[in-house]
Design an enzyme around this catalytic site. Structure first.
Site, PDB file in Angstrom:
ATOM      1  N   CYS A   2      60.356  52.278  95.061  1.00 42.16           N
ATOM      2  CA  CYS A   2      59.199  52.530  95.901  1.00 42.16           C
ATOM      3  C   CYS A   2      59.083  54.036  96.098  1.00 42.16           C
ATOM      4  O   CYS A   2      60.032  54.766  95.836  1.00 42.16           O
ATOM      5  CB  CYS A   2      59.376  51.861  97.257  1.00 42.16           C
ATOM      6  SG  CYS A   2      59.643  50.088  97.112  1.00 42.16           S
ATOM      7  N   ARG A  27      55.956  55.250  91.139  1.00 39.18           N
ATOM      8  CA  ARG A  27      57.205  54.615  91.561  1.00 39.18           C
ATOM      9  C   ARG A  27      57.000  53.176  92.024  1.00 39.18           C
ATOM     10  O   ARG A  27      57.959  52.436  92.217  1.00 39.18           O
ATOM     11  CB  ARG A  27      57.839  55.416  92.699  1.00 39.18           C
ATOM     12  CG  ARG A  27      58.106  56.857  92.346  1.00 39.18           C
ATOM     13  CD  ARG A  27      58.747  57.559  93.510  1.00 39.18           C
ATOM     14  NE  ARG A  27      60.091  57.084  93.716  1.00 39.18           N
ATOM     15  CZ  ARG A  27      61.184  57.621  93.191  1.00 39.18           C
ATOM     16  NH1 ARG A  27      61.082  58.687  92.428  1.00 39.18           N
ATOM     17  NH2 ARG A  27      62.367  57.115  93.433  1.00 39.18           N
ATOM     18  N   TRP A  74      56.959  48.637  95.312  1.00 41.68           N
ATOM     19  CA  TRP A  74      57.190  47.791  94.152  1.00 41.68           C
ATOM     20  C   TRP A  74      57.998  46.624  94.702  1.00 41.68           C
ATOM     21  O   TRP A  74      59.161  46.787  95.070  1.00 41.68           O
ATOM     22  CB  TRP A  74      57.969  48.548  93.079  1.00 41.68           C
ATOM     23  CG  TRP A  74      58.100  47.805  91.792  1.00 41.68           C
ATOM     24  CD1 TRP A  74      57.202  47.783  90.766  1.00 41.68           C
ATOM     25  CD2 TRP A  74      59.200  46.984  91.374  1.00 41.68           C
ATOM     26  NE1 TRP A  74      57.667  46.990  89.748  1.00 41.68           N
ATOM     27  CE2 TRP A  74      58.889  46.489  90.100  1.00 41.68           C
ATOM     28  CE3 TRP A  74      60.403  46.606  91.959  1.00 41.68           C
ATOM     29  CZ2 TRP A  74      59.740  45.650  89.384  1.00 41.68           C
ATOM     30  CZ3 TRP A  74      61.260  45.766  91.261  1.00 41.68           C
ATOM     31  CH2 TRP A  74      60.920  45.305  89.977  1.00 41.68           C
ATOM     32  N   ASN A  98      63.132  52.353 100.831  1.00 46.47           N
ATOM     33  CA  ASN A  98      63.260  52.154  99.383  1.00 46.47           C
ATOM     34  C   ASN A  98      64.690  51.697  99.141  1.00 46.47           C
ATOM     35  O   ASN A  98      65.628  52.354  99.582  1.00 46.47           O
ATOM     36  CB  ASN A  98      62.988  53.481  98.656  1.00 46.47           C
ATOM     37  CG  ASN A  98      63.222  53.374  97.162  1.00 46.47           C
ATOM     38  OD1 ASN A  98      63.217  52.279  96.607  1.00 46.47           O
ATOM     39  ND2 ASN A  98      63.437  54.508  96.518  1.00 46.47           N
ATOM     40  N   GLY A  99      64.860  50.565  98.453  1.00 49.58           N
ATOM     41  CA  GLY A  99      66.203  50.063  98.174  1.00 49.58           C
ATOM     42  C   GLY A  99      66.271  48.578  98.458  1.00 49.58           C
ATOM     43  O   GLY A  99      65.237  47.922  98.611  1.00 49.58           O
ATOM     44  N   GLU A 480      61.717  51.988  69.807  1.00 42.98           N
ATOM     45  CA  GLU A 480      60.934  52.619  70.861  1.00 42.98           C
ATOM     46  C   GLU A 480      59.432  52.343  70.655  1.00 42.98           C
ATOM     47  O   GLU A 480      58.692  52.126  71.621  1.00 42.98           O
ATOM     48  CB  GLU A 480      61.224  54.131  70.879  1.00 42.98           C
ATOM     49  CG  GLU A 480      60.330  54.981  71.744  1.00 42.98           C
ATOM     50  CD  GLU A 480      60.325  54.599  73.230  1.00 42.98           C
ATOM     51  OE1 GLU A 480      61.104  53.732  73.637  1.00 42.98           O
ATOM     52  OE2 GLU A 480      59.495  55.169  73.961  1.00 42.98           O
ATOM     53  N   LYS A 484      57.072  50.679  73.512  1.00 38.38           N
ATOM     54  CA  LYS A 484      55.887  51.370  74.032  1.00 38.38           C
ATOM     55  C   LYS A 484      54.672  50.462  73.939  1.00 38.38           C
ATOM     56  O   LYS A 484      53.901  50.338  74.877  1.00 38.38           O
ATOM     57  CB  LYS A 484      55.674  52.638  73.193  1.00 38.38           C
ATOM     58  CG  LYS A 484      55.153  53.820  73.885  1.00 38.38           C
ATOM     59  CD  LYS A 484      56.130  54.635  74.685  1.00 38.38           C
ATOM     60  CE  LYS A 484      56.964  53.903  75.653  1.00 38.38           C
ATOM     61  NZ  LYS A 484      58.025  54.653  76.265  1.00 38.38           N
ATOM     62  N   GLU A 487      54.863  47.388  76.479  1.00 37.00           N
ATOM     63  CA  GLU A 487      54.823  47.627  77.926  1.00 37.00           C
ATOM     64  C   GLU A 487      53.457  48.046  78.436  1.00 37.00           C
ATOM     65  O   GLU A 487      53.129  47.785  79.589  1.00 37.00           O
ATOM     66  CB  GLU A 487      55.896  48.621  78.374  1.00 37.00           C
ATOM     67  CG  GLU A 487      55.644  50.056  78.026  1.00 37.00           C
ATOM     68  CD  GLU A 487      56.708  50.998  78.599  1.00 37.00           C
ATOM     69  OE1 GLU A 487      57.122  50.812  79.733  1.00 37.00           O
ATOM     70  OE2 GLU A 487      57.091  51.935  77.880  1.00 37.00           O
ATOM     71  N   HIS A 503      66.072  37.258  56.803  1.00 33.03           N
ATOM     72  CA  HIS A 503      67.076  36.370  57.392  1.00 33.03           C
ATOM     73  C   HIS A 503      66.500  35.575  58.564  1.00 33.03           C
ATOM     74  O   HIS A 503      67.245  35.085  59.397  1.00 33.03           O
ATOM     75  CB  HIS A 503      68.301  37.179  57.824  1.00 33.03           C
ATOM     76  CG  HIS A 503      68.942  37.886  56.676  1.00 33.03           C
ATOM     77  ND1 HIS A 503      69.628  37.213  55.693  1.00 33.03           N
ATOM     78  CD2 HIS A 503      68.930  39.189  56.323  1.00 33.03           C
ATOM     79  CE1 HIS A 503      70.048  38.089  54.792  1.00 33.03           C
ATOM     80  NE2 HIS A 503      69.628  39.298  55.154  1.00 33.03           N
ATOM     81  N   LYS A 602      58.218  53.195  87.618  1.00 27.75           N
ATOM     82  CA  LYS A 602      58.830  54.209  86.766  1.00 27.75           C
ATOM     83  C   LYS A 602      60.318  54.383  87.023  1.00 27.75           C
ATOM     84  O   LYS A 602      61.098  54.539  86.092  1.00 27.75           O
ATOM     85  CB  LYS A 602      58.113  55.540  86.975  1.00 27.75           C
ATOM     86  CG  LYS A 602      58.665  56.635  86.108  1.00 27.75           C
ATOM     87  CD  LYS A 602      57.595  57.357  85.371  1.00 27.75           C
ATOM     88  CE  LYS A 602      58.153  58.298  84.339  1.00 27.75           C
ATOM     89  NZ  LYS A 602      58.202  57.707  83.007  1.00 27.75           N
TER      90      LYS A 602
HETATM   91  C1  F6R Z   1      59.702  52.863  79.129  1.00 31.89           C
HETATM   92  C2  F6R Z   1      60.457  53.534  80.156  1.00 31.89           C
HETATM   93  C3  F6R Z   1      61.710  52.895  80.635  1.00 31.89           C
HETATM   94  C4  F6R Z   1      62.734  53.965  81.050  1.00 31.89           C
HETATM   95  C5  F6R Z   1      63.956  53.311  81.688  1.00 31.89           C
HETATM   96  C6  F6R Z   1      65.002  54.320  82.071  1.00 31.89           C
HETATM   97  O1  F6R Z   1      58.591  53.601  78.740  1.00 31.89           O
HETATM   98  O2  F6R Z   1      60.071  54.550  80.649  1.00 31.89           O
HETATM   99  O3  F6R Z   1      62.246  52.041  79.693  1.00 31.89           O
HETATM  100  O4  F6R Z   1      63.102  54.698  79.934  1.00 31.89           O
HETATM  101  O5  F6R Z   1      63.556  52.606  82.831  1.00 31.89           O
HETATM  102  O6  F6R Z   1      64.507  55.250  82.979  1.00 31.89           O
HETATM  103  P1  F6R Z   1      65.217  56.631  83.212  1.00 31.89           P
HETATM  104  O7  F6R Z   1      65.090  57.411  81.957  1.00 31.89           O
HETATM  105  O8  F6R Z   1      64.496  57.256  84.348  1.00 31.89           O
HETATM  106  O9  F6R Z   1      66.648  56.323  83.531  1.00 31.89           O
END
Ligand code: F6R
Length: 607
Positions: A2, A27, A74, A98-99, A480, A484, A487, A503, A602
């Site tokens: 959050c 966040r 969140w 937050n937590g 990756e 991308k 998500e 396979h 995030k």
């Molecule tokens: C995807 C993405 C997440 C972060 C993951 C780790 O686009 O951003 O998969 O890479 O949550 O986050 P950090 O790098 O902040 O530890």
């Protein structure tokens, strides 16, 4: 997960909080709320949805308040409702959190709260316990200390007491919280992005330390009431870097910022054409002597680790393992005093990554972290930190943080190879030169490929599934690429080592299924083309990514995208940009919220 912001001082608190919440919205964005002191009263405004909706709800507040707290949520405990949104007001106490309070159920029983609770949140339980002690002790600080001594779990709290106007009490355990005292009042926030308009100097609130914020400053004390001196930090991010700067989405802005971020991250660590970590004080002695490298991270950061492994292991000829951080504890990892543990995190706050770091440290590893956010927990708990200089990353989907993580790990790998006698100085210089040029390769892709990628995106959004295939380094890039796409466009996407298709996976290919085949590695180019032909002959729509000038027969692809003709080791940089643009356009063409995909936040500070 959050976002928290608090302010007390001469400015209009409502405006400061709402602006701060907009900047912290990445966040968490299922609901938001603010609480404002007005005279002796505290008014709470909450709204499910984005911060914009809270702003609309607050548009007719006429009184100017000078102290308040705000929260963007969140959801963890309890669904997305106005009642569950923060702040929670209980009697004279108003709280944002937050937590996760792990023992909320025990507390509920101990304080017989079940019938009083109006929300489904652990936060309200904490608010009620503080209120209970406030009534008993009539002292805000004592009520907070008493409460936190009974809490298990993670928290960052900002608390207002109706009897103490103009004062915000803050305390945290594990969850992030920073504060700043400025001539324009005192601020608290989950991260510095929310404060850039007012200050670039801040401190991280030490764990289990109480911060008392009032217009005159921010004062810290420990549980015994002793004053604690804050450790000041400064960021060089400017306020514009946290805004969209004319781009429709943060993600597009951040994709475009990559060439610059790469230079900013690399240049301070290159001395006389060679990698140099003197500033970070990483001892060559350990880089030379360690017997294995163990990489831990989550999501995109973990995929950056996969790229690093593919480069570093063959170069150093020592074991390099990559671990999903959330699994690390349960894998009985092979870590010891001779282990170099590389911990990668954009936010520096991801709790699973932090847990893995702590375990690695306990087991004797030397921790080098690659982190973007200054002063974050992972940075502070590492033995050495390599900060990436990507600037604030606001879009939930990571882009620029990923490419600078790879660049940093490449540079470290190069230094290790040098000191271990696996790379001559001349080769290291050439490697560094190539790495520096990667920003040009990224720029070329942005300029030359964007329109073609938009066309491809328009085509693939008609399908529910897409597959990414590659071999060697290309396989790491494809992981990756798939993350991308899924998500932010919600297209189901998977990455496979191309040789694995036959396979099992090839059974999934139907008429028109998009397959993104990455073929930038010369030693496996022919094999990859064969795999592309195999899927195309079964109906797949193949998007083939190759270097410029690479010959591919028509039967191997439907569309060919080219990246600059660079040394195999550096194709990841332009390839990443292609894959990011593909995901971006797919999401945008579908009319989705590119920056804030559903269900995500995030910074993942819950387990
Ligand atoms: C995807 C993405 C997440 C972060 C993951 C780790 O686009 O951003 O998969 O890479 O949550 O986050 P950090 O790098 O902040 O530890």
């Amino acid at each position: 997960m959050c976002g928290i912001v608090g302010y007390t001082g001469p400015l209009n608190a409502g405006e400061v909080l709402l602006n701060g919440l907009s900047l912290l919205e990445y966040r968490g964005y299922d609901s938001a709320g603010i609480a404002l002191f007005d005279d002796q009263d505290i008014s709470v405004y909450k709204q499910i949805g984005k911060v914009k909706e809270l702003k609309d709800r607050c548009a007719d507040i006429t009184d100017v308040s000078h102290c308040g707290i705000g929260h963007t949520r969140w959801a963890t405990h309890g669904g997305v409702t106005n009642v569950n949104a923060h702040p929670h007001k209980v009697g004279k106490v108003t709280l944002i959190h937050n937590g996760i309070i792990e023992n909320y159920h025990d507390l509920m029983e101990r304080y017989k709260l079940a019938s009083a609770l109006v929300s489904d949140t652990d936060t309200e339980v904490a608010a009620r316990v503080i209120e209970h002690y406030y009534q008993e002790l009539q002292d805000p600080k004592a009520a907070i200390w008493k409460t936190v001594s009974e809490l298990r779990g993670t928290f960052a709290f900002c608390v207002l007491f109706e009897d103490v106007p103009g004062v915000i009490y803050c305390i945290r355990r594990t969850s992030p919280l920073i504060a700043a005292a400025t001539p324009n009042g005192a601020f608290a926030a989950s991260d510095v992005t929310a404060l850039l308009e007012y200050t670039r100097e801040f401190f991280v609130l030490p764990e289990d330390t109480l911060a008392v914020l009032c217009p005159e400053g921010a004062f810290l004390e420990d549980a015994a009431g002793n004053a604690v001196a804050p450790e000041m930090l400064t960021v060089d991010w400017d306020v514009e870097s946290a805004k969209k700067g004319g781009y429709p989405w943060f993600m597009l802005k951040e994709i475009n910022e990559q060439p610059r971020a790469l230079q900013d991250t690399l240049l301070p660590r290159i001395e006389n054409g060679l990698p140099d970590f003197t500033e970070e004080q990483i001892p060559d002695d350990f880089l030379k002597r360690c017997k294995q490298v163990c990489i831990v991270a989550c999501g995109t950061a973990m995929y950056a680790g996969m790229v690093a492994k593919a480069l570093i292991e063959p170069l150093l000829r020592i074991p390099v393992s990559v671990h999903v951080a959330s699994e690390f504890h349960f894998s009985n990892p092979l870590v010891d005093d001779d282990t170099l543990m590389l911990v990668i995190s954009q936010s520096g706050e991801t709790i699973d990554t932090l847990d893995a770091l702590r375990l690695g440290k306990e087991m004797g590893a030397t921790i080098v972290s690659v982190v973007n956010v200054k002063g974050s927990t992972i940075a502070r708990e590492s033995d050495y930190v390599l900060y990436t200089h990507a600037g604030p990353e606001q879009a939930v989907a990571s882009t620029k943080a990923y490419t600078v993580q790879i660049a940093t790990l490449y540079l470290l790998g190069c230094r290790m190879a040098m000191v271990r006698g696996k790379m001559s100085e001349e080769d290291a210089r050439e490697f560094v030169q190539n790495l520096l040029q990667a920003s040009e390769y990224e720029q070329q892709v942005i300029e030359e490929n964007n329109d073609a990628i938009q066309e491809i995106a328009r085509h693939i959004i008609q399908f529910d599934d897409a597959y990414f295939i590659g071999r060697g380094l290309d396989y790491s890039f494809s992981l990756e690429g798939a993350l991308k796409l899924k998500e932010i466009s919600y297209i189901h996407a998977e990455a496979y080592a191309a040789g694995e298709l036959k396979h099992g996976t090839i059974a999934l290919i139907e008429e028109g299924t998009p397959v993104i085949a990455i073929a930038t590695q010369e030693p496996v180019y022919r094999e990859l083309l064969s795999n592309a032909i195999e899927v195309k002959s079964r109906g797949a729509y193949v998007i083939l990514i190759t270097k410029k000038g690479a010959h591919a027969p028509k039967k191997a692809y439907d569309v060919q995208l080219t990246i600059p003709d660079v040394d195999d080791r550096f194709t990841g940089f332009p390839t990443a940009v292609c894959l990011q643009l593909l995901a971006y356009h797919a999401s945008n063409e579908k009319g989705l919220d590119v920056d804030k995909p559903r269900n995500l936040a995030k910074s993942v500070t819950v387990r």
